[in-house]
Write an enzyme that holds these catalytic residues in place. Structure first.
Site, mmCIF file in Angstrom:
data_model
loop_
_atom_site.group_PDB
_atom_site.id
_atom_site.type_symbol
_atom_site.label_atom_id
_atom_site.label_comp_id
_atom_site.label_asym_id
_atom_site.label_seq_id
_atom_site.Cartn_x
_atom_site.Cartn_y
_atom_site.Cartn_z
ATOM 1 N N ASN A 156 0.882 -1.177 0.000
ATOM 2 C CA ASN A 156 0.000 0.000 0.000
ATOM 3 C C ASN A 156 0.910 1.214 0.000
ATOM 4 O O ASN A 156 1.536 1.520 1.009
ATOM 5 C CB ASN A 156 -0.891 -0.045 1.256
ATOM 6 C CG ASN A 156 -1.728 1.210 1.412
ATOM 7 O OD1 ASN A 156 -1.892 1.980 0.465
ATOM 8 N ND2 ASN A 156 -2.263 1.420 2.604
ATOM 9 N N LYS B 183 0.150 4.354 -0.356
ATOM 10 C CA LYS B 183 -0.420 5.581 0.221
ATOM 11 C C LYS B 183 -0.109 6.759 -0.700
ATOM 12 O O LYS B 183 -0.135 6.587 -1.917
ATOM 13 C CB LYS B 183 0.101 5.776 1.651
ATOM 14 C CG LYS B 183 -0.036 4.490 2.480
ATOM 15 C CD LYS B 183 0.263 4.650 3.931
ATOM 16 C CE LYS B 183 0.071 3.305 4.631
ATOM 17 N NZ LYS B 183 0.208 3.379 6.060
ATOM 18 N N HIS C 167 -9.515 2.062 5.018
ATOM 19 C CA HIS C 167 -8.196 2.116 5.669
ATOM 20 C C HIS C 167 -8.268 3.082 6.851
ATOM 21 O O HIS C 167 -8.965 4.095 6.788
ATOM 22 C CB HIS C 167 -7.135 2.571 4.660
ATOM 23 C CG HIS C 167 -5.748 2.431 5.207
ATOM 24 N ND1 HIS C 167 -5.192 3.359 6.047
ATOM 25 C CD2 HIS C 167 -4.830 1.443 5.073
ATOM 26 C CE1 HIS C 167 -3.972 2.950 6.407
ATOM 27 N NE2 HIS C 167 -3.728 1.794 5.823
ATOM 28 N N GLU D 74 -6.382 5.325 7.863
ATOM 29 C CA GLU D 74 -6.051 6.732 7.564
ATOM 30 C C GLU D 74 -7.260 7.437 6.943
ATOM 31 O O GLU D 74 -7.505 8.609 7.202
ATOM 32 C CB GLU D 74 -4.817 6.794 6.649
ATOM 33 C CG GLU D 74 -3.560 6.440 7.438
ATOM 34 C CD GLU D 74 -2.487 5.740 6.635
ATOM 35 O OE1 GLU D 74 -2.500 5.806 5.391
ATOM 36 O OE2 GLU D 74 -1.603 5.113 7.273
ATOM 37 N N GLY E 20 2.486 1.889 10.639
ATOM 38 C CA GLY E 20 3.526 2.899 10.497
ATOM 39 C C GLY E 20 4.284 3.191 11.776
ATOM 40 O O GLY E 20 4.985 4.197 11.874
#
Ligand code: PGA
Length: 251
Positions: free
Chosen positions: A10, A12, A94, A96, A172
């Site tokens: 991913n 991002k 997700h 985020e 992360g």
């Protein structure tokens, strides 16, 4: 039933088109004859077409979509737009997007329904925050998110999906969930699916773990009975590191 492993990077909001194309070319030549799992990447919209051209075995995912086919939704990308360029998967929910763009379980349910109708596989992310983990609410959160996000789906539809268990505290942070937590939560997700849709759907749905997965720890997760793959952020940004992940899975 044996489920086909599914490993996705991913990216991002990272990668320009030139770097994306190089990454795909390098990774494709490395993948050449391994056919043991579905390997793919979720990439920014602007990279989708260059990656599509370079992809042979690698699968491609969009990182988001809008559930309507078209309309006055400035800045959004529809599912027919993704289908037109041959996109096979799409990440929804997700953490985020849940945190920064208020993506709700209800929105995930609408997106999942529309994606499945277009034969694009949703990768639905669920997972608890650190505070929820600390107060022992993990299973409750997973149940709540799954019930909301899968609201209108049939067992047949759910069986085609990928569900990613991603504890927010592990994303992360370098602080990955240990093997036991990851397996227990993925097992709990499968049990929730089983209660609602029965054995066949629970056995078919593929469940990933995500949150600080890297070449050094991916095997631990892949050895777990209920973990069928991984969703990988940081460690998917360099072809070198993603190739190590592929090698670890195929070993
Ligand atoms: P991470 O991200 O691997 O960098 O923790 C995972 C994700 O956001 O899917």
């Amino acid at each position: 039933m044996s489920r086909r492993p599914v490993i996705f990077g991913n990216w991002k909001m990272n990668m320009l088109r030139k770097d994306a194309a190089e990454f795909f070319e390098e990774t494709e030549s490395f993948l050449s004859d391994s056919d043991e799992a579905d390997f793919g990447l979720a990439v920014p919209y602007t990279c989708l077409d260059v990656c599509r051209k370079a992809a042979i075995r690698l699968k491609l995912a969009a990182e988001n979509c809008h559930e309507a086919d078209h309309g006055a939704f400035t800045g959004e990308i529809s599912i027919p737009m993704l289908a037109e360029i041959g996109i096979e998967y799409c990440v929804i929910g997700h953490s985020e997007r849940r945190t920064f763009y208020a993506e709700t379980d209800e929105a995930c349910a609408r997106k999942a329904k529309a994606l499945l109708a277009a034969e694009i596989i949703p990768i639905l992310c669920v997972g608890e925050t650190e505070a929820q983990y600390d107060s022992g609410e993990t299973l409750e959160v997973l149940r709540y998110q799954l019930e909301g996000s899968l609201a209108d789906l049939s067992g047949e539809e759910v069986s085609r999906m990928v569900i990613a268990y991603e504890p927010v505290w592990a994303i992360g942070t370098g602080k990955s969930a240990d093997q036991t937590i990851a397996q227990n939560c993925c097992h709990a997700i499968r049990e929730i699916i089983k209660e609602r849709y029965g054995d066949g759907t629970a056995e078919a749905v593929r469940i990933q773990y995500g949150g600080s997965v890297k070449p050094e720890n991916i095997r631990e997760y892949m050895n777990c009975a209920d973990i069928d793959g991984a969703l990988i952020g940081g460690a998917s940004l360099k072809a070198e590191s993603f190739k190590k992940i592929i090698a670890a899975v195929c070993r």
